[in-house]
Design an enzyme around this catalytic site. Structure first.
Site, PDB file in Angstrom:
ATOM      1  N   TYR A 135       0.863  -1.183   0.000  1.00 54.01           N
ATOM      2  CA  TYR A 135       0.000   0.000   0.000  1.00 54.01           C
ATOM      3  C   TYR A 135       0.897   1.231   0.000  1.00 54.01           C
ATOM      4  O   TYR A 135       1.346   1.682   1.051  1.00 54.01           O
ATOM      5  CB  TYR A 135      -0.895  -0.052   1.232  1.00 54.01           C
ATOM      6  CG  TYR A 135      -2.082   0.875   1.246  1.00 54.01           C
ATOM      7  CD1 TYR A 135      -2.268   1.850   0.272  1.00 54.01           C
ATOM      8  CD2 TYR A 135      -3.035   0.780   2.253  1.00 54.01           C
ATOM      9  CE1 TYR A 135      -3.360   2.689   0.298  1.00 54.01           C
ATOM     10  CE2 TYR A 135      -4.139   1.611   2.293  1.00 54.01           C
ATOM     11  CZ  TYR A 135      -4.289   2.568   1.316  1.00 54.01           C
ATOM     12  OH  TYR A 135      -5.386   3.403   1.359  1.00 54.01           O
ATOM     13  N   LYS A 163      -0.386  -1.256  -4.718  1.00 55.29           N
ATOM     14  CA  LYS A 163      -1.366  -0.189  -4.920  1.00 55.29           C
ATOM     15  C   LYS A 163      -0.601   1.115  -4.874  1.00 55.29           C
ATOM     16  O   LYS A 163      -0.144   1.550  -3.812  1.00 55.29           O
ATOM     17  CB  LYS A 163      -2.433  -0.242  -3.838  1.00 55.29           C
ATOM     18  CG  LYS A 163      -3.420   0.907  -3.804  1.00 55.29           C
ATOM     19  CD  LYS A 163      -4.350   0.725  -2.604  1.00 55.29           C
ATOM     20  CE  LYS A 163      -5.395   1.826  -2.507  1.00 55.29           C
ATOM     21  NZ  LYS A 163      -4.809   3.127  -2.119  1.00 55.29           N
TER      22      LYS A 163
END
Length: 297
Positions: A135, A163
């Site tokens: 992330y 991501k």
């Protein structure tokens, strides 16, 4: 494990001022995501206010979401924490409850080195057994993942995806190419930042991690389906139609906008976790009038 792909929809996590999750409201938020055919649900992401919730409340949120959608759609759960052992425990919880993967950010008070972040991820992946999505959220964590670090982590067992924040359209192709060259084939590359992500998908990204998709899944899926069928013109036309929403996201933050409109829709009546304040009345009225005019679903 099915790698993240297509639309990963990120809902808010309704909770009262003490941080107790409103499980009924959360079920009302995630059920339409399943019904719209989203490819995954990003539970307890930044939009889901994971840093503001206790371990117990995170467990209640995961339980409520899984109760609502069952095995119909994979759920990715935010497992970030300041301490590595806490992140391990959160990832173990998510895995035991049936989550498909974890979203792990490099949260820290003291700035971290790349070696420290690497060790953090490897430890959480190894000790939890939960597949992890990197992330990368430098706007919040103040740590930016380099392509080299993503490549290094991508070769570790259990790290399956990244991501990234979507660059502006002129830079997105080069950013995506740099990641592709750093990671093995099949490693999932996805982007957040809804206002730039359509161009990222058109450039070949695997996944759209979407705030809008957490409340308007049908509209988001229309874009994803257009791209999948090769109708890039239709995808760009939908993106243009959504520019008023993107402008609101940039001005007020996507989190505040979604909270305001979820309340206006009657899906849930809750405020963001303090110290984040709800939008002032004038701004809220703008959000409601703008989004009603867009007829999002």
């Amino acid at each position: 494990m099915i790698l993240p792909n297509g639309l990963s929809a990120f809902p808010i996590t309704p909770a009262d001022p003490s941080g107790c999750v409103d499980v009924g409201a959360l079920r009302r938020l995630v059920t339409p995501l399943r019904d719209a055919g989203v490819d995954s649900i990003g539970l307890l992401g930044s939009t889901g206010s994971y840093p503001y919730l206790s371990r117990q409340e995170r467990r209640r949120a995961v339980e409520a979401a899984l109760d609502a959608v069952g095995t119909d759609v994979p759920i990715l759960v935010g497992v970030g924490a300041l301490r590595t052992d806490e992140a391990v425990a959160l990832a173990q919880d998510a895995r035991a409850m049936g989550a498909a993967a974890g979203l792990l950010a490099a949260i820290s008070y003291t700035p971290l080195t790349e070696d420290e972040v690497f060790a953090h991820f490897v430890t959480v992946a190894r000790e939890s057994g939960l597949p992890l999505c990197i992330y990368d959220n430098p706007g919040t964590t103040h740590f930016a993942f380099t392509a080299a670090l993503v490549g290094r982590l991508s070769r570790e067992p259990g790290v399956i995806a990244v991501k990234s924040p979507a660059c502006a359209p002129p830079e997105i192709t080069a950013h995506l190419q740099g990641l592709r060259e750093a990671v093995p084939a099949g490693f999932s590359l996805g982007y957040s930042g809804d206002w730039n992500t359509v161009e990222a998908l058109l450039a070949g990204a695997d996944t759209w991690y979407s705030v809008m998709g957490g409340l308007f899944p049908q509209t988001a899926m229309a874009i994803v389906r257009a791209i999948r069928t090769g109708d890039h013109t239709a995808a760009r036309e939908l993106d243009v139609r959504l520019q008023p929403l993107w402008s609101l996201f940039k001005e007020f933050s996507s989190l505040r906008v979604i909270y305001a409109y979820a309340d206006a829709l009657g899906v849930c009546h809750t405020d963001p976790p303090r110290p984040i304040l709800p939008l002032p009345d004038r701004a809220r009225d703008r959000v409601v009038q703008t989004l009603r005019g867009l007829d999002l679903r």
